[in-house]
Motif scaffolding. Structure first.
Motif, PDB file in Angstrom:
ATOM      1  N   ALA A  63       0.832  -1.205   0.000  1.00 48.67           N
ATOM      2  CA  ALA A  63       0.000   0.000   0.000  1.00 48.67           C
ATOM      3  C   ALA A  63       0.865   1.253   0.000  1.00 48.67           C
ATOM      4  CB  ALA A  63      -0.925   0.003   1.214  1.00 48.67           C
ATOM      5  N   GLY A  64       0.501   2.220  -0.848  1.00 48.82           N
ATOM      6  CA  GLY A  64       1.231   3.473  -0.939  1.00 48.82           C
ATOM      7  C   GLY A  64       2.389   3.440  -1.902  1.00 48.82           C
ATOM      8  N   CYS A  65       2.813   2.254  -2.318  1.00 47.75           N
ATOM      9  CA  CYS A  65       3.872   2.139  -3.315  1.00 47.75           C
ATOM     10  C   CYS A  65       3.276   2.337  -4.715  1.00 47.75           C
ATOM     11  CB  CYS A  65       4.557   0.777  -3.204  1.00 47.75           C
ATOM     12  SG  CYS A  65       5.358   0.467  -1.616  1.00 47.75           S
ATOM     13  N   VAL A  66       4.144   2.290  -5.699  1.00 47.62           N
ATOM     14  CA  VAL A  66       3.724   2.467  -7.095  1.00 47.62           C
ATOM     15  C   VAL A  66       4.043   1.195  -7.867  1.00 47.62           C
ATOM     16  CG1 VAL A  66       4.194   3.758  -9.221  1.00 47.62           C
ATOM     17  CG2 VAL A  66       3.996   4.967  -7.050  1.00 47.62           C
ATOM     18  N   LEU A  67       3.100   0.733  -8.680  1.00 50.28           N
ATOM     19  CA  LEU A  67       3.325  -0.470  -9.483  1.00 50.28           C
ATOM     20  C   LEU A  67       4.539  -0.279 -10.393  1.00 50.28           C
ATOM     21  CD1 LEU A  67      -0.287  -1.487 -10.604  1.00 50.28           C
ATOM     22  CD2 LEU A  67       1.110  -2.563  -8.820  1.00 50.28           C
ATOM     23  N   ALA A  68       5.499  -1.196 -10.279  1.00 51.35           N
ATOM     24  CA  ALA A  68       6.686  -1.128 -11.116  1.00 51.35           C
ATOM     25  C   ALA A  68       6.494  -1.855 -12.436  1.00 51.35           C
ATOM     26  CB  ALA A  68       7.886  -1.721 -10.375  1.00 51.35           C
ATOM     27  N   SER A  69       5.484  -2.684 -12.524  1.00 49.58           N
ATOM     28  CA  SER A  69       5.171  -3.420 -13.740  1.00 49.58           C
ATOM     29  C   SER A  69       3.661  -3.510 -13.873  1.00 49.58           C
ATOM     30  CB  SER A  69       5.795  -4.824 -13.707  1.00 49.58           C
ATOM     31  OG  SER A  69       5.314  -5.560 -12.600  1.00 49.58           O
TER      32      SER A  69
END
Length: 386
Positions: free
Chosen positions: A28-34
């Motif tokens: 949660a709060g991170c950004v999808l890298a793929s």
């Protein structure tokens, strides 16, 4: 440096961390890298969208069984037959529609009601097909994204971790309890910055209050373990402003040395030899807020792996005075007719910002502006793309 240039440079200079695989609860709060790809069809089979009766053909229908959500369909319907069913349960073979409980008329083992073909049935693959990209890379992982990933059957996500941001607040004159007094100033930046940082989607690291000495600042910057470090109250050129000399001692690259905006002119951005970023904020509260929204937000966006969002334009029906050489950042309230300045926009004041929705970015000019871009005051607002 101009306000727009400073904002762009602050976004370009940072580097996101390498992508990692995290369990859903920690993503949660991170950004999808793929991209988020569905490993299978959702739903995998035709399912009932309602509690009611799965029916075949035109009614009335004779009830021959029951299908629960946690069981495979054990009956097969022929025309004129029905079985009771719960929401989410797989519909039996031969089902042409589902009649909701509230629309059903019961008569012993017989039911009747509206039976439009395909009604209240979620078809296999209706939400997505196996192998389909359901979200692109670069999307912030929030509650709906976590729920979607779970519904796809995923347990982990590949994400760009949130950056860690530390805060160093300098000022011998600051007090942290009670009101200001002669020679003493209540610290307003200390309570403000942590909230802004977390709302911007970063992880809050240490928050330290330092005396106005070069040694204290040098030691704190040298050991701060963070991707980005805010230093408040030491970015101007007075006798107690040690940030630039300390950055020189640390061999830092000074990238932004002042921004042509009001308030917030004496802000700064530097990069240490190990890649950590340092942003100097003015000591006045509204000036510090303006600098955070200028350099700080742009840097955090880059560290999160997000693009720098374009700012929307709104009209200013009453107009607002331009500064002849500098960009003005003016607290405004957004209305259906346009934006309205709320006043109390001095560099030491937070009253205007606290009652505003955004800062109007007023370009330099000889007269007054009747339109301006809007810089949201809430770093977590959708307008920012977070």
């Amino acid at each position: 440096m101009s306000w727009d240039s400073a904002r762009r440079v602050a976004h370009l200079i940072g580097r996101p961390q390498a992508a990692v695989s995290r369990v859903l609860a920690e993503a949660a709060g991170c950004v999808l890298a793929s991209p988020l790809v569905s490993p299978g069809a959702v739903p995998p089979v035709d399912r009932s969208a309602m509690d009611g009766y799965a029916v075949s053909g035109a009614g009335p229908w004779r009830v021959i069984g029951h299908v629960r959500v946690n069981c495979a369909a054990s009956v097969e319907l022929t025309v004129g037959q029905a079985c009771s069913i719960t929401t989410g349960a797989a519909v039996p073979a031969g089902t042409t529609s589902v009649v909701r409980d509230e629309d059903v008329e019961l008569d012993g083992d017989w039911v009747s009601g509206p039976g439009e073909a395909g009604r209240h049935i979620r078809r296999a693959g209706e939400e997505c097909r196996a192998g389909e990209v359901v979200l692109p890379a670069g999307v912030v992982v929030d509650g709906p994204v976590l729920g979607l990933a779970a519904s796809l059957g995923l347990n982990r996500l590949t994400v760009i971790p949130q950056p860690t941001v530390a805060v160093l607040i300098t000022g011998d004159e600051l007090v942290h309890q009670g009101p200001s007094a002669p020679g003493r100033v209540r610290d307003a930046i200390g309570p403000m910055l942590p909230h802004l940082i977390t709302q911007a989607g970063a992880h809050l690291g240490p928050v330290l209050h330092l005396p106005d000495t070069r040694t204290a600042l040098l030691e704190a910057l040298d050991v701060a373990r963070a991707d980005l470090i805010f230093v408040s109250g030491s970015s101007a050129a007075g006798p107690a402003d040690h940030l630039r000399p300390v950055l020189a001692l640390l061999g830092a690259e000074l990238i932004v040395d002042g921004v042509d905006c009001r308030p917030g002119h004496p802000q700064a951005l530097a990069r240490l030899g190990d890649g950590r970023l340092v942003i100097g904020l003015p000591g006045n509260p509204f000036a510090a807020l303006s600098a955070f929204l200028t350099l700080g937000m742009a840097a955090i966006y880059r560290l999160r792996g997000l693009p720098l969002p374009a700012l929307p334009v709104a009209s200013i029906p009453g107009g607002v005075d331009c500064h002849p050489r500098s960009t003005r950042l003016v607290p405004v309230r957004v209305t259906e007719q346009g934006v309205v300045p709320v006043g109390h926009g001095g560099s030491a004041m937070l009253r205007g910002a606290a009652g505003a929705d955004a800062l109007a970015v007023v370009e330099p000019g000889p007269a007054e502006a009747i339109a301006a871009r809007l810089l949201p005051l809430d770093p977590g607002a959708r307008l920012w793309g977070g």
